[in-house]
Design a protein around this motif. Structure first.
Motif, PDB file in Angstrom:
ATOM      1  N   ILE A  17       0.838  -1.210   0.000  1.00 22.51           N
ATOM      2  CA  ILE A  17       0.000   0.000   0.000  1.00 22.51           C
ATOM      3  C   ILE A  17       0.872   1.259   0.000  1.00 22.51           C
ATOM      4  CG2 ILE A  17      -1.687   1.310   1.344  1.00 22.51           C
ATOM      5  CD1 ILE A  17      -2.892  -1.384   2.179  1.00 22.51           C
ATOM      6  N   VAL A  18       1.899   1.292   0.818  1.00 21.35           N
ATOM      7  CA  VAL A  18       2.793   2.456   0.888  1.00 21.35           C
ATOM      8  C   VAL A  18       3.485   2.660  -0.460  1.00 21.35           C
ATOM      9  CG1 VAL A  18       4.904   3.346   1.928  1.00 21.35           C
ATOM     10  CG2 VAL A  18       3.128   2.371   3.377  1.00 21.35           C
ATOM     11  N   VAL A  19       3.955   1.601  -1.076  1.00 22.33           N
ATOM     12  CA  VAL A  19       4.634   1.702  -2.380  1.00 22.33           C
ATOM     13  C   VAL A  19       3.672   2.201  -3.443  1.00 22.33           C
ATOM     14  CG1 VAL A  19       5.719   0.332  -4.217  1.00 22.33           C
ATOM     15  CG2 VAL A  19       6.437   0.033  -1.852  1.00 22.33           C
ATOM     16  N   LEU A  20       2.438   1.706  -3.445  1.00 23.54           N
ATOM     17  CA  LEU A  20       1.444   2.167  -4.418  1.00 23.54           C
ATOM     18  C   LEU A  20       1.123   3.647  -4.241  1.00 23.54           C
ATOM     19  CD1 LEU A  20      -1.008  -0.879  -4.649  1.00 23.54           C
ATOM     20  CD2 LEU A  20       0.607  -0.064  -6.368  1.00 23.54           C
ATOM     21  N   ILE A  21       1.000   4.097  -3.003  1.00 20.49           N
ATOM     22  CA  ILE A  21       0.739   5.520  -2.736  1.00 20.49           C
ATOM     23  C   ILE A  21       1.909   6.373  -3.223  1.00 20.49           C
ATOM     24  CG2 ILE A  21       0.475   7.237  -0.902  1.00 20.49           C
ATOM     25  CD1 ILE A  21      -1.238   5.165   0.599  1.00 20.49           C
ATOM     26  N   LEU A  28       1.749  11.820 -10.251  1.00 21.03           N
ATOM     27  CA  LEU A  28       1.128  13.151 -10.247  1.00 21.03           C
ATOM     28  C   LEU A  28       2.170  14.253 -10.384  1.00 21.03           C
ATOM     29  CD1 LEU A  28      -1.649  12.706  -7.536  1.00 21.03           C
ATOM     30  CD2 LEU A  28      -1.937  12.882 -10.018  1.00 21.03           C
ATOM     31  N   LEU A  29       3.312  14.106  -9.714  1.00 15.81           N
ATOM     32  CA  LEU A  29       4.393  15.092  -9.851  1.00 15.81           C
ATOM     33  C   LEU A  29       4.915  15.137 -11.289  1.00 15.81           C
ATOM     34  CD1 LEU A  29       6.415  14.580  -6.540  1.00 15.81           C
ATOM     35  CD2 LEU A  29       5.140  16.619  -7.239  1.00 15.81           C
ATOM     36  N   ALA A  30       5.078  13.996 -11.913  1.00 13.30           N
ATOM     37  CA  ALA A  30       5.567  13.941 -13.290  1.00 13.30           C
ATOM     38  C   ALA A  30       4.564  14.582 -14.247  1.00 13.30           C
ATOM     39  CB  ALA A  30       5.847  12.497 -13.691  1.00 13.30           C
ATOM     40  N   LEU A  31       3.275  14.325 -14.048  1.00  6.86           N
ATOM     41  CA  LEU A  31       2.254  14.924 -14.915  1.00  6.86           C
ATOM     42  C   LEU A  31       2.197  16.440 -14.745  1.00  6.86           C
ATOM     43  CD1 LEU A  31      -0.639  12.300 -14.630  1.00  6.86           C
ATOM     44  CD2 LEU A  31       0.842  12.752 -16.603  1.00  6.86           C
TER      45      LEU A  31
END
Length: 182
Positions: A17-21, A28-31
């Motif tokens: 879960i932590v890795v997916l988040i 989002l930062l890349a976009l």
């Protein structure tokens, strides 16, 4: 078979879960970064387009000023513009440079300066503002200030309007200058 302690079993799923988040946050930062880069590219392209349009309009303006310096014969008042030469404008009418594109194209003259990177060639008009006008400080009347006094220096005044070539979605620049020709 050995079993993991119960606290260890609960933690095993948390790593995923932590890795997916973290992966979603990095995406989002890349976009966001990509969006900013695209916006900067659009802005710089618009600036280059505007700069080319300005240079084109300036070239047409200089050509119009050169034409006006020859004191060209313009159509008489009440007649339409012809080949870029226009009579004095009517004060209550829409300024010619704000009129529709079809009128502008029929009135104006295409600049002969060839500009490679512009969408359309610039055009200009020369409007006769005054003929035989008394220059501001150059009129010598030998002290006689009556209306009948003879002024020795008369001038013609023109307004030159140049417009960069009009193309859909491209920058448009309008430049004007006034010139007094002795």
């Amino acid at each position: 078979m050995s079993r993991l302690p119960s606290s260890r079993r609960r933690e095993a799923g948390m790593t995923l879960i932590v890795v997916l988040i973290l992966l979603v946050v990095l995406t989002l930062l890349a976009l966001t970064s990509l969006r900013g880069t695209l916006l900067e590219q659009y802005m710089s392209t618009s600036q280059v387009d505007r700069s080319l349009s300005f240079q084109a309009a300036e070239a047409a303006l200089r050509e119009g000023e050169t034409l006006a310096s020859t004191k060209p014969v313009v159509p008489t008042a009440g007649n339409p513009c012809s080949n870029g030469l226009c009579p004095a404008p009517v004060a209550s009418a829409t300024p010619r440079w704000l009129d529709s594109d079809s009128n502008w194209n029929s009135w104006s003259r295409e600049a002969t300066t060839t500009l490679a990177s512009v969408a359309a060639q610039p055009r200009f008009i020369v409007e006769e503002m005054a003929v035989d006008a008394v220059p501001g400080s150059n009129c010598t009347t030998s002290g006689d200030v009556s209306p009948d006094a003879a002024c020795t220096n008369w001038e013609s005044r023109y307004r030159i309007t140049a417009r960069s070539g009009v193309a859909t979605g491209r920058a448009e620049v309008i430049l004007q200058s006034n010139i007094a020709v002795p």
